[in-house]
Design a protein around this motif. Structure first.
Motif, PDB file in Angstrom:
ATOM      1  N   LYS A   1     -28.133  31.297   9.277  1.00  0.00           N
ATOM      2  CA  LYS A   1     -29.101  31.561  10.349  1.00  0.00           C
ATOM      3  C   LYS A   1     -28.928  32.908  11.059  1.00  0.00           C
ATOM      4  CE  LYS A   1     -31.001  27.102  11.649  1.00  0.00           C
ATOM      5  NZ  LYS A   1     -31.435  26.320  12.787  1.00  0.00           N
TER       6      LYS A   1
ATOM      7  N   PHE B   1     -36.856  28.684  11.053  1.00  0.00           N
ATOM      8  CA  PHE B   1     -36.285  27.955   9.915  1.00  0.00           C
ATOM      9  C   PHE B   1     -37.047  26.666   9.662  1.00  0.00           C
ATOM     10  CE2 PHE B   1     -33.073  30.690  11.571  1.00  0.00           C
ATOM     11  CZ  PHE B   1     -32.590  31.291  10.425  1.00  0.00           C
TER      12      PHE B   1
ATOM     13  N   TRP C   1     -31.600  24.231   5.932  1.00  0.00           N
ATOM     14  CA  TRP C   1     -32.447  25.248   6.561  1.00  0.00           C
ATOM     15  C   TRP C   1     -32.681  26.445   5.641  1.00  0.00           C
ATOM     16  CZ3 TRP C   1     -28.280  23.762  10.167  1.00  0.00           C
ATOM     17  CH2 TRP C   1     -28.717  22.899  11.163  1.00  0.00           C
TER      18      TRP C   1
ATOM     19  N   GLU D   1     -27.976  28.823  15.304  1.00  0.00           N
ATOM     20  CA  GLU D   1     -29.037  29.690  15.844  1.00  0.00           C
ATOM     21  C   GLU D   1     -28.616  30.255  17.210  1.00  0.00           C
ATOM     22  OE1 GLU D   1     -32.901  28.031  14.991  1.00  0.00           O
ATOM     23  OE2 GLU D   1     -33.691  29.069  16.734  1.00  0.00           O
TER      24      GLU D   1
END
Ligand SMILES: Cc1cc2nc3c(=O)[nH]c(=O)nc-3n(C[C@H](O)[C@H](O)[C@H](O)COP(=O)(O)OP(=O)(O)OC[C@H]3O[C@@H](n4cnc5c(N)ncnc54)[C@H](O)[C@@H]3O)c2cc1C
Length: 261
Positions: free
Chosen positions: A17, A30, A38, A144
């Motif tokens: 991420k 995502f 993801w 994230e």
């Protein structure tokens, strides 16, 4: 427009991420595939074509860590039995993190969500925070925002210890623009990461079976011995669950069949 990070083939993307954090215009989000992993999606109405996502992605780079050759190796474990009991292996993560906190630094590491059905990385600063960070969560942690958060702290002159999977550490190393001297990264030998979706379904299945919401999950619980890879759960109604590597479907599927990786 030319394809960006969403051109990466699934087998190469680790789901670290980092590409979302590095995008200057917030064009990356995502989506999960059918297995619950993801993958990046680009909003081309926002994308400015700078290719930062492609240039920094660790999976698309052939850069080799210069210290990976002939490293100096030490073996160690936490002397405190209680720390080792609650940690997954020798508790060295806790010992390093404790030292960082003593020095006034920050810890970026993985904790369960309140309902124990997912895990994510966050920044902590106290010994209390470390209680949640202790222990391996054997499925993908949501990272994230963590790369940006760590970089911001470094830019302000803070010390940070980041602990995550090797692919997450590779992502962080390619993201940071600030003083590397203040950053300590801790990764681990990683068998591979399991699907967060499967883990959620597994916990929900246990909740249905026990007729109550879960209030604690502990993977590789050592109460009946380390090598049993015990899974321990407590439910709101007071019921408890313990199964080992053979009888627990989650651990069995992971270590015997690589079913959820
Ligand atoms: C998915 C996974 C696979 C692993 N595979 C192996 C293996 O094949 N062989 C082996 O020897 N060791 C493996 N480990 C490492 C092992 O479980 C221990 O974490 C490690 O030995 C350190 O132990 P510790 O007692 O010092 O710390 P621990 O208490 O286990 O460390 C906790 C810290 O590890 C990090 N962490 C925990 N879960 C995750 C997660 N899901 N994603 C990212 N970071 C996380 C966190 O930042 C957390 O704060 C694996 C760990 C994970 C998470």
């Amino acid at each position: 427009m030319e394809k960006m990070i969403d051109s990466i083939v699934c087998k190469d993307c680790t789901g670290c991420k980092m590409c979302k954090d590095v995008c200057p215009v917030g064009a990356i989000s995502f989506e999960t595939d059918a297995e619950g992993f993801w993958y990046p999606k680009v909003d081309y109405s926002k994308c400015i074509g700078c290719k930062k996502c492609l240039k920094t992605c660790p999976s698309l780079s052939d850069h080799i860590n210069p210290i990976a050759k002939d490293p100096v190796v030490y073996a160690s474990w936490a002397k405190d039995d209680e720390i080792r009991l609650k940690s997954t292996s020798g508790g060295i993560f806790y010992v390093l993190a404790e030292k960082m906190i003593e020095q006034g630094g920050f810890i970026a590491a993985c904790k369960y969500s309140d309902d124990f059905k997912s895990a994510y990385h966050m920044v902590g600063k106290t010994l209390e925070d470390l209680e949640d960070f202790k222990g391996s969560k054997y499925f993908q942690s949501d990272t994230e925002g963590i790369y940006k958060a760590v970089n911001d702290l470094l830019k302000q002159g803070n010390k940070v210890l980041f602990c995550g999977t090797p692919c997450q550490v590779a992502g962080l190393n390619r993201y940071i623009s600030s003083s590397e001297n203040n950053l300590i990264t801790v990764d681990f030998i990683c068998r591979g990461i399991n699907s967060p979706m499967v883990f959620k379904k597994y916990v929900e299945d246990c909740e249905r079976h026990y007729g109550s919401a879960v209030k604690k999950v502990h993977l590789k619980n050592k109460n009946k011995g380390w090598t049993r890879l015990g899974t321990y759960m407590e439910f709101q109604n007071g019921k408890k669950y313990y199964r080992d590597r053979v009888t627990d479907p989650w651990v069995n599927g992971y270590v015997r069949g690589n079913l959820f990786m």
